[in-house]
Scaffold this motif. Structure first.
Motif, PDB file in Angstrom:
ATOM      1  N   PRO C 150     -39.137  19.162 -11.671  1.00 47.35           N
ATOM      2  CA  PRO C 150     -37.726  18.984 -11.330  1.00 47.35           C
ATOM      3  C   PRO C 150     -37.036  20.337 -11.191  1.00 47.35           C
ATOM      4  O   PRO C 150     -37.109  21.167 -12.107  1.00 47.35           O
ATOM      5  CB  PRO C 150     -37.164  18.207 -12.525  1.00 47.35           C
ATOM      6  N   LEU C 151     -36.402  20.562 -10.051  1.00 50.29           N
ATOM      7  CA  LEU C 151     -35.806  21.866  -9.755  1.00 50.29           C
ATOM      8  C   LEU C 151     -34.822  22.322 -10.834  1.00 50.29           C
ATOM      9  O   LEU C 151     -34.872  23.460 -11.301  1.00 50.29           O
ATOM     10  CB  LEU C 151     -35.123  21.812  -8.387  1.00 50.29           C
ATOM     11  N   GLN C 152     -33.944  21.407 -11.256  1.00 52.47           N
ATOM     12  CA  GLN C 152     -32.856  21.866 -12.137  1.00 52.47           C
ATOM     13  C   GLN C 152     -33.372  22.424 -13.462  1.00 52.47           C
ATOM     14  O   GLN C 152     -32.724  23.254 -14.082  1.00 52.47           O
ATOM     15  CB  GLN C 152     -31.802  20.764 -12.348  1.00 52.47           C
ATOM     16  N   ASP C 153     -34.571  22.009 -13.885  1.00 46.81           N
ATOM     17  CA  ASP C 153     -35.098  22.520 -15.150  1.00 46.81           C
ATOM     18  C   ASP C 153     -35.683  23.916 -15.026  1.00 46.81           C
ATOM     19  O   ASP C 153     -35.997  24.563 -16.019  1.00 46.81           O
ATOM     20  CB  ASP C 153     -36.207  21.599 -15.678  1.00 46.81           C
ATOM     21  N   TYR C 154     -35.880  24.343 -13.797  1.00 53.78           N
ATOM     22  CA  TYR C 154     -36.532  25.643 -13.609  1.00 53.78           C
ATOM     23  C   TYR C 154     -35.628  26.654 -12.920  1.00 53.78           C
ATOM     24  O   TYR C 154     -36.070  27.679 -12.447  1.00 53.78           O
ATOM     25  CB  TYR C 154     -37.850  25.459 -12.843  1.00 53.78           C
ATOM     26  N   ILE C 155     -34.343  26.329 -12.864  1.00 48.28           N
ATOM     27  CA  ILE C 155     -33.370  27.293 -12.362  1.00 48.28           C
ATOM     28  C   ILE C 155     -33.063  28.245 -13.508  1.00 48.28           C
ATOM     29  O   ILE C 155     -32.958  27.835 -14.663  1.00 48.28           O
ATOM     30  CB  ILE C 155     -32.070  26.560 -11.913  1.00 48.28           C
TER      31      ILE C 155
END
Ligand code: SF4
Ligand code: SF4
Ligand code: SF4
Ligand code: SF4
Ligand code: SF4
Lengths: 346, 148, 325
Positions: C150-155
């Motif tokens: 999931p993108l938001q966890d790796y921003i």
């Protein structure tokens, strides 16, 4: 040559047996980073890795290396020598990284100066290499006289096949070693041919990269070429490419003192990418900008090394490509060199 | 804390404290304490500096690296700086340094900052006592001990 | 969809750069280009309008390009600036390290960059052969594995709390001109460390900084570390140790952090360049908090505001001073 095998599950038995006679260094995963460390618990060893972040040169040439220690005694100083270097096995090192050991032998005994510390360690180290089943896309060992199963600089080569590790002795030292180990059994003859084919397949799948052929002579005329301005403009001048390069071996010597009157002389890694590296006592610095530093890295590996020792100073591990913060790619430099020299020839 | 033996061992241990004192006020204050024969613990070693603004944080960190157990920095009260604003600059510097070091896990009790004027011999003695107490509460400094 | 916006931005970056070069408004464009491995980008330096196709914009553009600007450079430079690059430029001007005249700031509205170190920990030692971002997911392909994250966890954490997605000053803006601001920053991400005991904090940072090999990529990538001789390189006298021993590492990072206090623009470049995957941004976040709370200052926002270490107030808080009791 002797062929032996051991099932993967029994690998700790092998390590334990080695530990009886040797200090064993092997790949260990710490905080997500694979590096070579002394194995104290056989379970620690991490053999499912592509290559270590910090190259195994750190065993032979540690980041902090004590040359000797000293202690004030009365009015004098007592020098304390290092304890003798124990017999050591480096287990599971990749064939590219092990090439470095023969490279270091040249460097640390070049000309008049012999480095007793490194040379003595080399004498006491036995290398058990482990072939690469999955070379990375950044690997180019086959273009610099190496290979994923290169036998040139290991004493024993391990190849992983199905549920077993196959051990092949390369040198007499290696043969003597695996003869002694009880947990090994004779190799399954039927598999040997298959293994050989596997090794060949993997090796030939690594692309041969452009521009390395004869790079030594090509570089000769390029010292003052404008290409270095292009190649160096993005470089931020950190030490990632050189510290993490298995063949880089530059060091700085310094003294450390404690308040109680004891101290030690150490050497620590240093790199040509730092301004201080070339700063002279007079205050003059012959390499004041990034351009000559970037050029130095390439020339040292691909021109001076071949000239001085008749070998290439790069083993093609690709670490500098992976770790460079600005994504500068040494392979592109080879291509530039190739293009420029073919233009001038034609 | 109720542990008797623990109490005893901290009592025996004498912390080493390095004090950076401004020439124009705290150093004179310390002097006054001495001349007036006001008793204070003998744990401090004084370094005289021209102004707290002269104190590079390196001095503080290097002292800790060398194994001093605590630091005392003292200068002129706000408004009294011989160089007009040296102590204000120092105050900001130490505020940030102390917050940062505390965040990184260095006990704030080791880092003692204060103001003492040339006339405050009594205050100087009390501040030293307080500093020693602070440092004693966190024990010897082993933060930067090298392993060899 | 996120991906389209990013594509559009990339296209306009190329067009803008081309136009600026053709019209001779700038001599050089500094921007991002594709890196040689997935999830990496590099800087590129374009002087020829025909090369503007090299320019890229994506979530791995994590360097701070302000690093490549210099006061004595008299070329006219156009620089692709996400918010924190712009902030760095502003702060460098405040510190009198840059002249604005020669610089054209091409502001980009930034959606945040990826925390590569976190992704690498998730993937382990496997090689990533391809990585794409689609539908708020990071799709990673390796030789014998696929992984969707999931993108938001790796921003990057700094991007999540960032209030300056476009540069505070810019000559051109590409993308969303009025990006949404996140809620007021409450520095919640620091709570976990702040609530630990001194001992545990020290343990945590020692464990983290133990890996440091002293390559100084963090320093070299930081736009605020522009000293011609860094304190750690001073050898007349030698102040602090240069070995990779944890005690020396700790001191190096502590002082470097102190030196960027009130100056750090929270770009995260120092962490994202670290080859050892050390997260230095816990420390820089704390600095951000200290100067915000103590001096109500944010770096690189205002050309007129003096940096906190260069000014003072009579009534600055001094609650930390010890008193006789
Ligand atoms: S130069 Fe790069 S590819 Fe060659 S040995 Fe060094 S790190 Fe590996
Ligand atoms: S790693 Fe990259 S940025 Fe660092 S010195 Fe090497 S080429 Fe330059
Ligand atoms: S310290 Fe790190 S986050 Fe702060 S400005 Fe420098 S590189 Fe950016
Ligand atoms: S750490 Fe300090 S001395 Fe070193 S470059 Fe950064 S600001 Fe300068
Ligand atoms: S980039 Fe990482 S490894 Fe290099 S000096 Fe900075 S923290 Fe240490």
């Amino acid at each position: 040559m002797m062929q032996k095998m051991i099932s993967k599950e029994k690998i700790s038995d092998l390590i334990k047996e080695l530990q009886k006679e040797f200090k064993v260094f092997g790949p260990v995963k710490e905080e997500g980073v694979v590096l070579f460390k002394e194995i104290t618990d056989a379970k620690e060893i991490c053999l499912d890795y592509s290559n270590s972040k910090i190259p195994a040169k750190s065993v032979l040439f540690p980041m902090i290396d004590t040359l000797f220690s000293y202690k004030k005694e009365g009015k004098g100083v007592k020098i304390i020598e290092n304890p003798p270097y124990e017999k050591t096995v480096i287990f599971g090192i990749r064939p590219c990284d092990s090439m470095v050991f023969s490279l270091f032998k040249n460097f640390f005994s070049f000309g008049k100066y012999k480095d007793p510390l490194v040379l003595n360690r080399l004498k006491n180290i036995t290398i058990i290499g482990m072939g690469c089943l999955e070379p990375r896309t950044t690997c180019f060992c086959t273009s610099v006289n190496g290979g994923p199963f290169n036998k040139e600089s290991v004493d024993v080569l391990i190849t992983e096949f199905k549920d077993n590790y196959y051990l092949e002795s390369i040198t007499d030292k290696g043969e003597a070693l695996i003869k002694k180990i009880k947990s090994l059994t004779d190799a399954d003859k039927g598999d040997l041919a298959k293994i050989e084919k596997l090794q060949k397949d993997i090796e030939s799948a690594i692309p041969v990269i452009e521009g390395l052929d004869g790079i030594y002579t090509k570089l000769d005329g390029l010292f003052d070429h404008p290409m270095w301005k292009m190649e160096s403009q993005g470089c931020i001048g950190c030490g990632s490419c050189t510290y993490l390069c298995p063949t880089c071996h530059c060091f700085d010597v310094l003294d450390e003192n404690k308040q109680d009157g004891s101290g030690r002389r150490i050497r620590i890694w240093d790199t040509c990418q730092f301004p201080l590296f070339t700063l002279e006592t007079s205050g003059h610095n012959p390499r004041t900008t990034k351009l000559p530093r970037v050029r130095q890295r390439i020339f040292h590996k691909f021109n001076y090394y071949p000239k001085n020792y008749n070998i290439i100073g790069c083993v093609g591990c690709g670490r500098c490509i992976i770790n460079c913060p600005v994504s500068s790619d040494i392979r592109n430099i080879f291509i530039s060199v190739e293009n420029i020299s073919s233009k001038t020839e034609g | 804390m109720t542990d008797k033996s623990k109490e005893k061992s901290t009592e025996e241990w004498k912390p080493k404290i390095i004090a950076f004192l401004c020439n124009w006020c705290s150093y004179a204050g310390a002097d006054l304490a001495g001349v007036s024969r006001i008793q204070y613990p003998p744990n401090i070693r004084v370094v005289r500096v021209p102004c707290t603004g002269r104190i590079n944080p390196f001095f503080i960190i290097k002292s800790l690296a060398y194994g001093w157990d605590g630091i005392l920095v003292s200068g002129c009260h706000p408004g009294d700086c011989h160089y007009i604003s040296g102590n204000y600059i120092a105050r900001r510097r130490f505020a940030i340094l102390r917050d940062l070091m505390t965040f990184l896990g260095i006990e704030p009790e080791r880092l003692n900052f204060t103001w003492v004027s040339a006339a405050e011999g009594e205050r100087f003695a009390k501040i030293v006592r307080k500093t020693v107490e602070n440092v004693k509460s966190v024990g010897p400094n082993k933060i930067f001990n090298k392993k060899w | 969809m996120v991906i389209n916006i990013i594509d559009d931005i990339e296209k306009s970056i190329r067009e803008t750069a081309k136009k600026l070069l053709e019209e001779k408004k700038v001599d050089l464009i500094i921007g991002y280009t594709k890196g040689s491995i997935p999830l990496r980008s590099g800087p590129c330096f374009i002087t020829d309008a025909s090369q503007t196709g090299m320019l890229v914009w994506n979530q791995s553009c994590d360097l701070n390009l302000a690093k490549y600007l210099a006061k004595n450079d008299d070329r006219k430079i156009g620089i692709i600036s996400k918010g924190c690059v712009g902030r760095a430029i502003v702060h460098l001007i405040v510190e009198k390290q840059l002249n604005k005249e020669n610089i054209t700031i091409i502001g980009i509205s930034c959606e945040g960059v990826l925390n590569r170190a976190k992704i690498m920990v998730e993937i382990g030692d496997k090689e990533i052969i391809e990585a794409n971002i689609e539908d708020n997911k990071i799709i990673i392909k390796g030789k014998d594995f696929n992984k969707t994250l999931p993108l938001q966890d790796y921003i990057n954490q700094l991007c999540i709390t960032c209030h300056y997605k476009i540069p505070p000053i810019s000559d051109i803006i590409i993308g969303n001109k009025k990006p949404e601001k996140p809620p007021k920053d409450d520095f919640k991400d620091l709570n976990e460390i702040e609530s630990k005991s001194s001992n545990d904090k020290m343990e945590y940072f020692k464990k983290e900084l133990n890996r440091c090999i002293r390559c100084y990529a963090c320093r070299e990538a930081c736009p605020m570390c522009y000293c011609s001789l860094c304190f750690i390189d001073q050898n007349k006298p030698v102040w602090f140790g240069k070995t990779a021993d944890i005690s020396d590492n700790f001191i190096f990072h502590m002082i470097r952090a102190f030196h960027v206090a009130g100056r750090c623009v929270s770009c995260g470049a120092c962490s994202s360049v670290c080859p050892m995957g050390i997260d230095l941004n816990f420390i820089t976040r704390k600095l951000e908090k200290i100067v915000k709370e103590r001096f109500d200052f944010e770096s690189g926002i205002n050309l007129e505001a003096p940096p906190p270490m260069g000014t003072h107030k009579f009534d600055d808080k001094q609650e930390f001073m010890i008193e006789e009791d």
